[in-house]
Structures are given as C-alpha cells and as structure tokens.
Write a protein that holds these residues in place. Structure first.
Motif, PDB file in Angstrom:
ATOM      1  N   LEU A 323       0.818  -1.217   0.000  1.00 17.70           N
ATOM      2  CA  LEU A 323       0.000   0.000   0.000  1.00 17.70           C
ATOM      3  C   LEU A 323       0.849   1.263   0.000  1.00 17.70           C
ATOM      4  N   THR A 324       1.964   1.243   0.741  1.00 17.80           N
ATOM      5  CA  THR A 324       2.782   2.445   0.868  1.00 17.80           C
ATOM      6  C   THR A 324       3.861   2.564  -0.201  1.00 17.80           C
ATOM      7  N   GLY A 325       4.292   1.445  -0.732  1.00 18.52           N
ATOM      8  CA  GLY A 325       5.350   1.459  -1.735  1.00 18.52           C
ATOM      9  C   GLY A 325       6.728   1.735  -1.183  1.00 18.52           C
ATOM     10  N   LYS A 326       6.885   1.740   0.144  1.00 20.06           N
ATOM     11  CA  LYS A 326       8.192   2.025   0.744  1.00 20.06           C
ATOM     12  C   LYS A 326       9.157   0.875   0.466  1.00 20.06           C
ATOM     13  N   ALA A 327      10.370   1.222   0.093  1.00 23.80           N
ATOM     14  CA  ALA A 327      11.349   0.215  -0.317  1.00 23.80           C
ATOM     15  C   ALA A 327      11.805  -0.655   0.844  1.00 23.80           C
ATOM     16  N   ASP A 328      11.869  -0.098   2.066  1.00 28.36           N
ATOM     17  CA  ASP A 328      12.377  -0.862   3.201  1.00 28.36           C
ATOM     18  C   ASP A 328      11.266  -1.547   3.993  1.00 28.36           C
ATOM     19  N   ALA A 329      10.023  -1.425   3.536  1.00 26.38           N
ATOM     20  CA  ALA A 329       8.898  -2.058   4.225  1.00 26.38           C
ATOM     21  C   ALA A 329       8.684  -3.470   3.683  1.00 26.38           C
ATOM     22  N   ILE A 330       7.831  -4.231   4.377  1.00 21.85           N
ATOM     23  CA  ILE A 330       7.488  -5.581   3.934  1.00 21.85           C
ATOM     24  C   ILE A 330       5.980  -5.689   3.746  1.00 21.85           C
ATOM     25  N   SER A 331       5.565  -6.717   3.050  1.00 21.05           N
ATOM     26  CA  SER A 331       4.133  -6.982   2.894  1.00 21.05           C
ATOM     27  C   SER A 331       3.915  -8.482   2.907  1.00 21.05           C
ATOM     28  N   ALA A 332       3.276  -8.942   3.971  1.00 23.27           N
ATOM     29  CA  ALA A 332       2.964 -10.366   4.045  1.00 23.27           C
ATOM     30  C   ALA A 332       1.896 -10.720   3.016  1.00 23.27           C
TER      31      ALA A 332
END
Length: 427
Positions: A323-332
């Motif tokens: 949803l955020t598109g942040k490069a250092d985030a994750i998405s299960a």
C-alpha cells in the motif's frame, strides 16, 4: 533375567518390520522359530514356524552375542514382512515361550545402560534423536549420543579426584614426607573445572532451545499484519485474518524449521488499549508470551513508536509495503520482503545457537550449578589453610557425586522410570 521381545519398528503396515528379542533365552527362542540361526552378525533367510508347525513368515534373521548387541545381551532380530497380521502372529507366538515376555517401554535401552553400553546422558540423547524434527536437533542429539558430554564429565571428574587426593594425602600423611603445600595445584584444578562448568552453563539455554525449539513472537498493533505474516511464513492459513481489529484473541502457535533450527512462531493479540474484557486478556497474554519468547518480531506502520519492552536484538519491520510502496517495508499479503524477514529471524537465532553447550535438560543445569557452588566453597576453604583441608575435600567429593549423577552412576534411580517411560516398546 527374563528374555524380552517387541516390535522395534513403527506400528502399522510397512514394507519391513523388525522384531527384537533380547535376553538369555533369545537364541533358544530364535532357534525354535527359525529352525536354525545364522552366525553372529551374519544375516540369514529363514522360514519362521510356530510350535504347532504353522507357517508364520519368511524373514531375514540376525544374531548378536553377549556384549556385542545394543542391550549387551544375546539378541535375535527378525526382519519380517510388515503386514499387521504377520507381526501380530509372530508376537503372539513369542509370548507363548516360558521366561519370554513383551518388553516394557524403554526396557531395551534400560538394559543397554545397565550393561554399560550407554550412560544416562546417551539414553536421553537417544530419546532426543528419535524425536528430532530438524537437522540441528539431529546433530545435537548425535553429539550427545556419541558420548561427548560423558567424556567431558569424565575429564572433570578425573581433575577433581586428583584435587581431592592431594588434599587427602596431606590429611592422612601429615607426619610423613608428603609435600604440605598442595594448594597451588589444587586451586588450579578447581579453577579449571569451575571455568568449564560455567562455560557449559552459559551455553545451556541455547542448547535446551535447540532441543525444545525457539519461540519467536510476532507482535504489533491490531491490523498491522501479524496473522497474515504468520500464515505467509507457515505456508497455510494457521490464523484467521480480517479487517476487524482484535480478531486474534489468543496466542496461535506454528512450528517451523528455519535452516535446521526448530522454531515456534507465536501470533499474538494486537497491542492496544481496549475496554473489551476478553480482548484485554488476550493482550495481557500476548505481552507475557512475548516477554518470555527468545526473539520478538515487532510489526509497525508508519512512524509508530517501538514499545519499551523491545530489546536490541529484536527485529522491527514496517508493514503494508503493497500500500505504501516504501522500499524498506514488507508486505505479508504480497510477499514483498518476506525473504528479508526469514533471513533476519534465522540469523538472529543462529547467533544464539553459536554459543550452545552440551547440557540440554534442567537436571543437567541443576547438577552443574550445584557443582560450581561446592567447588567455589572448596576453593575458598583451600585458600584458608591446611587445617580445613578435610572440609574442602568433602566439598570436592560432593561435586564429584553430582557430576556422576549426570551420567547415571549415582543417585538417579528416581529418574529412571520417568525417562524410560517416554520410549516406545521396541526401544
């Protein structure tokens, strides 16, 4: 002593079943069934028949002499077809021989210990080997079963007996030509063993966790993606997910194997203030389990603050990268960054595993702690002079007895029934 028998392989239909017979009459019983027995440690194909001449099965038969078998007794092993009916018919026939009975749980292994084939630590290791689910558990159990811990205990015991004998020489032969100043050598021996015991204690928690499994708690606010992450890592829908905050009320556990490390993942209730009594209980339980876990994985969204109970070695990930598109985030949900999560958890646990000792059970830890206590007392007494060497020597002997209990030489009779009861009949 009775001759015992049991199915050594798993119950149920299989290609091959192994029936083990051990004890003084085992060769006589084997001969009655097979007509003749092959030479020890040589396999022979034999036709098995009952005493009334009924054909039971065709089996591969092996024999072992005294002191050359697992139990240390004369032994016969029958490798039969794995039919339930075949196995039952042979077991029924064996039960008809006088002085021959069905083994109790763990009785084969108990006889192996009583005959000196195994020490108590090796018995426990055999149980762990049978129960091993991961590669690391297998390797740890094999190290113990190979006698590594017993060898360490023997080395410590020899050093302490040397220390006690030096003190006792001064006590018993004070008027003869025996050097009175043995304190330096005794102190050095005590210091060496104390250091070794403390090192073993330092690695106890990691070694015990390899045996029982590490706990990794996934924590965070409601709807941050904890249950979704658990399901993604488990590869199945282990936890219910929904858009409704507070869906997870209790701790959900999933067993995993991460690069050979046994791990139990804990999905916990979302951390928030709530007036819902049931949800509040779930949150309290989540905090308790998280604080007791070996590692915590905190999931957060945006600039959310990290809770005070998160430690330096714990892992923190920002979620909802889809949803955020942040490069250092994750998405299960999308799988983005999951490799990073798995690698981070695995690396963190590998650091804990690196310091693992050989002691794996609470009784090991207690014996080591008591050993250190008595040896530190002895070290202090030795430094106070030869007048109290007798008390110091007794402290050393007490420590030796505690170490001997580790391998089952003394004071463990009350433990044996409990330990062996966990084994199957064929072990």
């Amino acid at each position: 002593m009775d001759t015992i028998f049991a199915l050594a392989t798993a119950q149920g239909r299989a290609g091959v079943a192994v029936i083990r017979i051990s004890g003084p009459q085992s060769w006589d019983v084997g001969t009655a069934l097979a007509g003749s027995l092959p030479k020890p440690r040589k396999a022979g194909l034999r036709r098995l028949t009952a005493t009334d001449g009924t054909y039971l099965d065709e089996a591969l038969v092996l024999t072992f002499e005294d002191k050359e078998s697992f139990t240390g007794e004369k032994t016969v092993e029958l490798q039969t077809h794995g039919s339930i009916a075949v196995v039952n018919s042979i077991l029924k026939e064996l039960g008809g021989f006088s002085d021959c009975r069905l083994a109790e749980p763990g009785e084969f292994t108990r006889r192996a210990m009583e005959s000196g084939r195994l020490d108590l630590v090796q018995v426990e290791a055999l149980s762990d080997l049978i129960e091993a689910e991961t590669e690391l558990q297998r390797k740890q159990a094999l190290r113990m079963f190979d006698g590594a811990f017993g060898e360490r205990v023997l080395s410590w015991r020899q050093s302490l007996i040397r220390a006690a004998s030096l003190l006792e020489a001064v006590i018993d032969f004070a008027d003869e030509e025996v050097p009175e100043d043995v304190s330096a050598e005794v102190s050095e021996l005590l210091k060496m063993v104390i250091g070794a015991l403390n090192k073993e204690l330092t690695g106890f928690q990691s070694a015990e966790r390899i045996r029982s499994g590490f706990e990794v708690a996934i924590i965070g606010a409601p709807n941050v993606g904890k249950s979704t992450l658990l399901n993604a890592l488990a590869g199945r829908d282990a936890a219910i997910t929904s858009e409704i905050a507070g869906t997870t009320r209790d701790v959900i556990e999933v067993r995993m194997d991460l690069s050979g490390i046994p791990v139990t993942l804990l999905d916990t209730a979302g951390l928030r203030e709530t007036e819902d009594t049931i949800e509040a209980l779930g949150i309290a339980r989540a905090k308790d389990r998280a604080s007791a876990a070996d590692l915590r994985v905190f999931l957060k969204s945006g600039d959310e603050a990290v809770p005070d109970f998160i430690e330096a070695e714990d892992l923190v990930f920002e979620t909802k990268a889809d949803l955020t598109g942040k490069a250092d985030a994750i998405s299960a949900k999308s799988g983005e960054g999951l490799d990073k999560v798995i690698q981070s958890i695995t690396y963190a646990l590998q650091q804990k595993v690196a310091g693992a000792g050989l002691a794996t059970r609470e009784r090991h830890r207690v014996a080591l702690v008591q050993g250190v206590k008595h040896l530190e007392t002895a070290e202090r007494l030795v430094s106070e002079g030869s007048e109290i060497y007798d008390i110091a020597a007794e402290e050393i002997r007490t420590a030796v007895r505690g170490l001997e209990s580790l391998v089952g030489k003394v004071g463990v009779e009350d433990l044996l029934d409990e330990i062996f009861s966990s084994f199957c009949l064929g072990k």
